[in-house]
Write a protein that holds these residues in place. Structure first.
Motif, PDB file in Angstrom:
ATOM      1  N   ARG A  80     -15.887 -27.028 -22.897  1.00  0.00           N
ATOM      2  CA  ARG A  80     -15.481 -27.545 -21.591  1.00  0.00           C
ATOM      3  C   ARG A  80     -16.676 -27.787 -20.662  1.00  0.00           C
ATOM      4  NH1 ARG A  80     -10.252 -27.711 -20.264  1.00  0.00           N
ATOM      5  NH2 ARG A  80      -8.774 -26.921 -21.806  1.00  0.00           N
ATOM      6  N   LYS A  81     -17.682 -26.950 -20.752  1.00  0.00           N
ATOM      7  CA  LYS A  81     -18.841 -27.075 -19.873  1.00  0.00           C
ATOM      8  C   LYS A  81     -19.498 -28.444 -19.997  1.00  0.00           C
ATOM      9  CE  LYS A  81     -22.204 -25.608 -17.189  1.00  0.00           C
ATOM     10  NZ  LYS A  81     -21.996 -25.380 -15.740  1.00  0.00           N
ATOM     11  N   THR A  82     -19.425 -29.064 -21.166  1.00  0.00           N
ATOM     12  CA  THR A  82     -20.114 -30.338 -21.372  1.00  0.00           C
ATOM     13  C   THR A  82     -19.562 -31.451 -20.485  1.00  0.00           C
ATOM     14  OG1 THR A  82     -18.665 -30.961 -23.220  1.00  0.00           O
ATOM     15  CG2 THR A  82     -20.652 -29.716 -23.760  1.00  0.00           C
ATOM     16  N   HIS A  83     -18.325 -31.328 -20.041  1.00  0.00           N
ATOM     17  CA  HIS A  83     -17.763 -32.372 -19.184  1.00  0.00           C
ATOM     18  C   HIS A  83     -18.386 -32.355 -17.792  1.00  0.00           C
ATOM     19  CE1 HIS A  83     -15.056 -34.941 -21.216  1.00  0.00           C
ATOM     20  NE2 HIS A  83     -14.178 -35.076 -20.242  1.00  0.00           N
ATOM     21  N   SER A  84     -18.936 -31.220 -17.396  1.00  0.00           N
ATOM     22  CA  SER A  84     -19.583 -31.160 -16.088  1.00  0.00           C
ATOM     23  C   SER A  84     -20.835 -32.027 -16.051  1.00  0.00           C
ATOM     24  CB  SER A  84     -19.939 -29.709 -15.729  1.00  0.00           C
ATOM     25  OG  SER A  84     -20.932 -29.185 -16.604  1.00  0.00           O
ATOM     26  N   TYR A  85     -21.414 -32.326 -17.221  1.00  0.00           N
ATOM     27  CA  TYR A  85     -22.585 -33.199 -17.271  1.00  0.00           C
ATOM     28  C   TYR A  85     -22.223 -34.637 -16.896  1.00  0.00           C
ATOM     29  CZ  TYR A  85     -24.011 -29.274 -20.264  1.00  0.00           C
ATOM     30  OH  TYR A  85     -24.269 -28.026 -20.776  1.00  0.00           O
ATOM     31  N   LEU A  86     -20.934 -34.960 -16.958  1.00  0.00           N
ATOM     32  CA  LEU A  86     -20.453 -36.297 -16.588  1.00  0.00           C
ATOM     33  C   LEU A  86     -19.881 -36.306 -15.171  1.00  0.00           C
ATOM     34  CD1 LEU A  86     -18.518 -37.179 -19.882  1.00  0.00           C
ATOM     35  CD2 LEU A  86     -20.891 -37.711 -19.305  1.00  0.00           C
ATOM     36  N   ASP A  87     -20.110 -35.224 -14.436  1.00  0.00           N
ATOM     37  CA  ASP A  87     -19.516 -35.057 -13.103  1.00  0.00           C
ATOM     38  C   ASP A  87     -17.993 -35.044 -13.162  1.00  0.00           C
ATOM     39  OD1 ASP A  87     -22.002 -34.854 -11.998  1.00  0.00           O
ATOM     40  OD2 ASP A  87     -22.061 -36.891 -11.212  1.00  0.00           O
ATOM     41  N   LEU A  88     -17.448 -34.550 -14.271  1.00  0.00           N
ATOM     42  CA  LEU A  88     -16.014 -34.341 -14.416  1.00  0.00           C
ATOM     43  C   LEU A  88     -15.756 -32.843 -14.452  1.00  0.00           C
ATOM     44  CD1 LEU A  88     -15.322 -37.013 -17.176  1.00  0.00           C
ATOM     45  CD2 LEU A  88     -14.557 -37.132 -14.794  1.00  0.00           C
ATOM     46  N   ASP A  89     -14.536 -32.429 -14.077  1.00  0.00           N
ATOM     47  CA  ASP A  89     -14.282 -30.999 -14.095  1.00  0.00           C
ATOM     48  C   ASP A  89     -14.007 -30.525 -15.521  1.00  0.00           C
ATOM     49  OD1 ASP A  89     -11.379 -30.583 -14.737  1.00  0.00           O
ATOM     50  OD2 ASP A  89     -11.064 -31.740 -12.907  1.00  0.00           O
ATOM     51  N   THR A  90     -14.169 -29.226 -15.723  1.00  0.00           N
ATOM     52  CA  THR A  90     -14.052 -28.650 -17.060  1.00  0.00           C
ATOM     53  C   THR A  90     -12.633 -28.230 -17.394  1.00  0.00           C
ATOM     54  OG1 THR A  90     -14.593 -26.428 -16.229  1.00  0.00           O
ATOM     55  CG2 THR A  90     -16.434 -27.828 -16.927  1.00  0.00           C
ATOM     56  N   GLY A  91     -11.698 -28.523 -16.494  1.00  0.00           N
ATOM     57  CA  GLY A  91     -10.300 -28.199 -16.730  1.00  0.00           C
ATOM     58  C   GLY A  91      -9.517 -29.407 -17.168  1.00  0.00           C
ATOM     59  N   LEU A  92      -8.742 -29.987 -16.243  1.00  0.00           N
ATOM     60  CA  LEU A  92      -7.876 -31.105 -16.596  1.00  0.00           C
ATOM     61  C   LEU A  92      -8.654 -32.334 -17.054  1.00  0.00           C
ATOM     62  CD1 LEU A  92      -5.157 -30.865 -13.790  1.00  0.00           C
ATOM     63  CD2 LEU A  92      -4.957 -30.186 -16.185  1.00  0.00           C
ATOM     64  N   ASP A  93      -9.830 -32.577 -16.463  1.00  0.00           N
ATOM     65  CA  ASP A  93     -10.610 -33.744 -16.884  1.00  0.00           C
ATOM     66  C   ASP A  93     -11.038 -33.636 -18.343  1.00  0.00           C
ATOM     67  OD1 ASP A  93     -10.400 -35.038 -14.475  1.00  0.00           O
ATOM     68  OD2 ASP A  93     -12.409 -34.512 -13.765  1.00  0.00           O
ATOM     69  N   PHE A  94     -11.410 -32.442 -18.771  1.00  0.00           N
ATOM     70  CA  PHE A  94     -11.810 -32.260 -20.168  1.00  0.00           C
ATOM     71  C   PHE A  94     -10.659 -32.617 -21.100  1.00  0.00           C
ATOM     72  CE2 PHE A  94     -12.231 -29.737 -24.047  1.00  0.00           C
ATOM     73  CZ  PHE A  94     -13.532 -30.029 -24.435  1.00  0.00           C
ATOM     74  N   ASP A  95      -9.444 -32.291 -20.684  1.00  0.00           N
ATOM     75  CA  ASP A  95      -8.265 -32.554 -21.504  1.00  0.00           C
ATOM     76  C   ASP A  95      -7.833 -34.020 -21.484  1.00  0.00           C
ATOM     77  OD1 ASP A  95      -8.279 -29.777 -21.713  1.00  0.00           O
ATOM     78  OD2 ASP A  95      -6.659 -29.499 -20.255  1.00  0.00           O
ATOM     79  N   ALA A  96      -8.129 -34.744 -20.413  1.00  0.00           N
ATOM     80  CA  ALA A  96      -7.490 -36.048 -20.208  1.00  0.00           C
ATOM     81  C   ALA A  96      -8.450 -37.203 -19.949  1.00  0.00           C
ATOM     82  CB  ALA A  96      -6.500 -35.957 -19.040  1.00  0.00           C
ATOM     83  N   GLN A  97      -9.727 -36.946 -19.714  1.00  0.00           N
ATOM     84  CA  GLN A  97     -10.722 -38.001 -19.538  1.00  0.00           C
ATOM     85  C   GLN A  97     -11.603 -38.010 -20.789  1.00  0.00           C
ATOM     86  OE1 GLN A  97     -10.928 -40.109 -16.853  1.00  0.00           O
ATOM     87  NE2 GLN A  97      -9.214 -39.132 -15.790  1.00  0.00           N
ATOM     88  N   LEU A  98     -11.255 -38.861 -21.749  1.00  0.00           N
ATOM     89  CA  LEU A  98     -11.887 -38.821 -23.059  1.00  0.00           C
ATOM     90  C   LEU A  98     -12.879 -39.970 -23.235  1.00  0.00           C
ATOM     91  CD1 LEU A  98      -8.802 -38.007 -25.328  1.00  0.00           C
ATOM     92  CD2 LEU A  98     -10.266 -36.446 -24.014  1.00  0.00           C
ATOM     93  N   VAL A  99     -14.084 -39.624 -23.642  1.00  0.00           N
ATOM     94  CA  VAL A  99     -15.108 -40.617 -23.940  1.00  0.00           C
ATOM     95  C   VAL A  99     -15.068 -40.905 -25.438  1.00  0.00           C
ATOM     96  CG1 VAL A  99     -17.577 -41.137 -23.885  1.00  0.00           C
ATOM     97  CG2 VAL A  99     -16.525 -39.793 -22.033  1.00  0.00           C
TER      98      VAL A  99
END
Length: 354
Positions: A80-99
């Protein structure tokens, strides 16, 4: 990475309001009715082979992650921490904002064709799951598997996704030329708890059936039984039930260990724990007061219990998966042959998972 304007479209049609993400190579962002609540950010990657830092304790040097973020939505996921590198949160964004690296196979072929490539082991599924639901839409894995096999590169796949079954014929064919390690991530067999803590994953029953299908195809299948959850799945009854189910499904080995609570996942998991098991919050805070890992006393205790039940059910420890996939001159590999459970067919020499 850099800021770049993008537009979110529905099914690739009418454009919605612009959004910003720090994504280099962004092609488009879109939503589709088949994946309600999920936004796909399609990127043209310049590279897909990731070099593991030499200082890492990981027993492999290269990884591939076709996706960033994961719709499995496992509350405890360390990535989850890796999503913070994209300025996305590590909670819901990790689950629903997929690269999605839509050109992964094409780029991989170019990288594997370089004279400098030494045919070292490549691990998939070390960060986010390559067989999460999005793979059904993008079909990246067949091209990746084919590129690795044709280049003589040994590889392993770790997944919770039963979509892997689609590629069993391709994997069986690839195993004739390179060593392949197959692993299923499954740490609990209680369906209600699994639905609560791993809401986007296939059920435990479905993953057990996938283990059997892999074994019937002559492929090895080890299991990563992690994380074992303190006071939730670490009791004797839970461990006995888990290991019994794994051996019945045909698993060739199991690696098990306790929950890690790293930054990014710790906050999300503790919120979940407070909602579902509030009385356990103080216990977890004390157990993980020293950082990401449970106390040494707990880890030692759990290791002993795991050893007892693994021995009871005749399951081997899965140590040495990556180290046993060593390249030989010309790109071929020298694998280790696991001992299959009685009554199950054995295919070409393969490596075990952990």
């Amino acid at each position: 990475m850099r800021w770049q304007e993008q537009r979110i479209t529905d099914d690739g049609d009418a454009a919605a309001s612009p959004a910003l993400l720090p994504l280099a190579g962004l092609v488009r962002s879109l939503r589709t009715p088949e994946f309600g609540g999920i936004t796909f950010h399609e990127v043209a990657a310049k590279s897909v082979l990731n070099r593991v830092p030499p200082t890492s304790s990981m027993p492999f040097s290269w990884t591939i992650n076709p996706f960033r973020g994961c719709s499995h939505a496992c509350v405890y996921c360390f990535a989850r921490k890796t999503h913070s590198y994209l300025d996305l949160d590590t909670g819901l964004d990790f689950d629903a904002q997929l690269v999605v690296k839509i050109n992964a196979a094409e780029v991989l072929r170019r990288e594997l064709a370089r004279p400098s490539w030494k045919h070292e082991h490549v691990a998939l599924g070390t960060n986010t799951d390559p067989y999460q639901r999005a793979e059904g839409r993008y079909r990246l894995m067949p091209g990746i598997i084919t590129a690795l096999a044709e280049s003589g590169t040994p590889f392993s796949i770790l997944t919770k996704g039963t979509l892997l079954a689609r590629d069993i014929p391709l994997l069986s064919e690839a195993s004739q030329s390179v060593s392949i390690g197959m692993g299923i991530s499954l740490a609990l067999v209680d369906p209600a708890l699994a639905e609560a803590i791993e809401p986007g994953t296939p059920s435990p029953r479905a993953r057990l059936a996938l283990i059997s299908r892999l074994r019937e195809a002559g492929l090895p299948c080890n299991v990563m039984a992690m994380p074992i959850l303190p006071w939730l799945t670490d009791g004797d009854e839970s461990l006995d039930r888990l290991f019994g189910a794994l051996v019945a499904a045909g698993a060739t080995g199991v690696s098990a260990g306790p929950l890690h609570l790293r930054p990014g996942s710790r906050e999300w998991f503790m919120q979940w724990l407070a909602r579902h098991y509030p009385l356990l919050v103080p216990k977890y805070e004390q157990l993980y007061s020293g950082g990401s890992y449970a106390t040494k006393e707990y880890r030692d205790w759990l290791t002993g219990r795991i050893r007892i039940f693994r021995s009871k059910h005749g399951l081997s420890a899965g140590a040495g998966f990556f180290r046993n996939l060593s390249p030989t001159p010309g790109g071929a590999t020298t694998p280790m042959t696991p001992a299959p459970p009685s009554g199950l067919p054995v295919g070409p020499a393969q490596a075990s998972l952990f």
